[in-house]
Design a protein around this motif. Sequence first.
Motif, mmCIF file in Angstrom:
data_model
loop_
_atom_site.group_PDB
_atom_site.id
_atom_site.type_symbol
_atom_site.label_atom_id
_atom_site.label_comp_id
_atom_site.label_asym_id
_atom_site.label_seq_id
_atom_site.Cartn_x
_atom_site.Cartn_y
_atom_site.Cartn_z
ATOM 1 N N GLY A 1 5.918 -4.368 -5.418
ATOM 2 C CA GLY A 1 6.670 -3.547 -4.707
ATOM 3 C C GLY A 1 6.105 -2.398 -4.086
ATOM 4 O O GLY A 1 6.123 -2.018 -3.091
ATOM 5 N N ALA B 1 7.657 -11.393 0.492
ATOM 6 C CA ALA B 1 8.931 -11.066 0.421
ATOM 7 C C ALA B 1 9.888 -12.180 -0.108
ATOM 8 O O ALA B 1 10.699 -11.974 -0.850
ATOM 9 N N HIS C 1 11.079 -2.470 -2.768
ATOM 10 C CA HIS C 1 11.158 -3.642 -1.883
ATOM 11 C C HIS C 1 12.150 -3.348 -0.716
ATOM 12 O O HIS C 1 11.711 -3.648 0.484
#
Length: 574
Positions: A366, A392, A411
């Motif tokens: 992240g 992702a 994220h």
Amino acid sequence: MTNPRTLCRYLILLSTLLVLLSSCSSTPANPPTLEQRVVMSLEDYFTEGPGASTPVTSLQLYGRLNGKLVAEATIKHNAGWRELLSDGIAALEGKAFGELTLCFGYNYTLTPMPLKSPSSYQTAIGVKGVEFHYEDKSINYCGLKAISLNQAPWRILTHFAKTINVSLSQLNTTDIPFYTYDNHQFYFDMATNTATPLYRGNELVSYDDISQSSVQAMSERLASWLLNNTNENTGETAYKFWPSPNTFSTSNNMIRQFMASYAMQVWANTTQAPPASELAHKNLQFNLDFYYKTDGDIGYIEYSRKRKLGAAGLAALSILTSSRANEFSAPFDGLVKAIDEQWQPNGAFRTFIRQERNDLHNFYPGEAMFFWAHWLEKQPDDARLQRFLTSAHYYMDWHFANRNPAFVPWHTQAYYKVWQQTGDAFLQSSIFTMNDWLIEKLQLMEERDGFDYPDFAGRFYYPKGGYGPPHASATGVYLEGLADAWALAKAINDTHRQEAYRKAIIKGIRHAMQLEFANDVDMYYVRNKKAALGGLRSRVYDNEIRMDNVQHNLLALLKILQRFDEADYSLSVR
């Protein structure tokens, strides 16, 4: 509208001044004694306020000079608060001090022994007093003493054992009387003759204390902590400060150091203040000089033989954000190549650079994607964008199989920045899914179950969750992510989520404010106030200041200040 806490102080000060003025006459008169001044400041509290219904049976007073303890007294009897105070002030006679704190005890309760671990009763540090007895000896720490020394009952018992020269195992048994008791705590300002009620050695922050101006002021104090604790000659920033022993830690963490570099760059870019810009530059230069290494055509950040992907990502982000990024083009290129090398075709990252270790996926990928998102904003690249989206998708599947709150803010921030560029539907739904779960799991569950103590309110922690302890740095990074989730909800007119995230943010700000060393009252026992002012305690019952406590909350507040209107700072439903 006037802050209720501030109004209360003004009223107390006014009433005290009226009493003092009424004692004046045309003939010379002796000024009120310290005892008289303290009595006047506490009269209403103990006759009509919270202390009226709780007969106190002990008093501990602490006189300090610039935070250093120079006088103390412990008085125990049942004659009442005025008599306890009179005896306590008399015991301090002849001592020179500039700050006075008072801790009245009541409701002594026999508490089960033995203590199970060093963390036993730790959440009561600063709220409850503790008293241990052994034969004809005893030790008594009221909440103010315990919190100023950062000591839980286990450490107090350990100190008692050393003092009376017996083993800890000999004391930590069911035979030892152990009492806990409630406190009325005060900070008495000897210049203004006002007594401020304390909770856990701090002023209890209310939601009414949160406003655009108070958040702006807090952001400035947090930024000043980073600048004040950065060496103006070398650029090195202190990693950790312990207010109680007045010492800095010699340990370090490169992810947090480069996150601090990034925060200083953001602050310097926001304020455009030359001193901040120069210090931010020196700090980045120092960190790269000492911790940037190369291996062929790649670069990495190394500390304690570890080459963390997250450290490389945040170092690259710090360079990217610098107003003098062109001076660091070589390390930037090396870090970019290293991060690219860690990326796998399925979207996963290896988390240690050219090392076998490959864990901590809740954090480091992240952080690398957070850098990629910023770089894509400055330098669009279709191939890198596709890599980002592949990661992702991979990591959202990974997250659902390994749910952990630590994953969410990194994220969220990375996805939101790329969503702003692409409007990607998957990134949008992922942000909402993550943050809906976060606030339900870490704020609302504990809130519905009931906080053990009022200063816990707004923290991101659920005791039954198994996700680790609460921490100021976690509060800050969750706020960073929620500020982006809120902005996304606002952008697509999802009013339900916008309001839910807004309220979660306000609650988080309240808790961050509760953790801050914001003024002399909070720092009554701190000798090095420059090292503490604007710092955030790690927990309300642990006064350790770590750099990421500050930098994450600062970055969150800067986002919030840019996006919220004045009305958004109210907790009430809109």
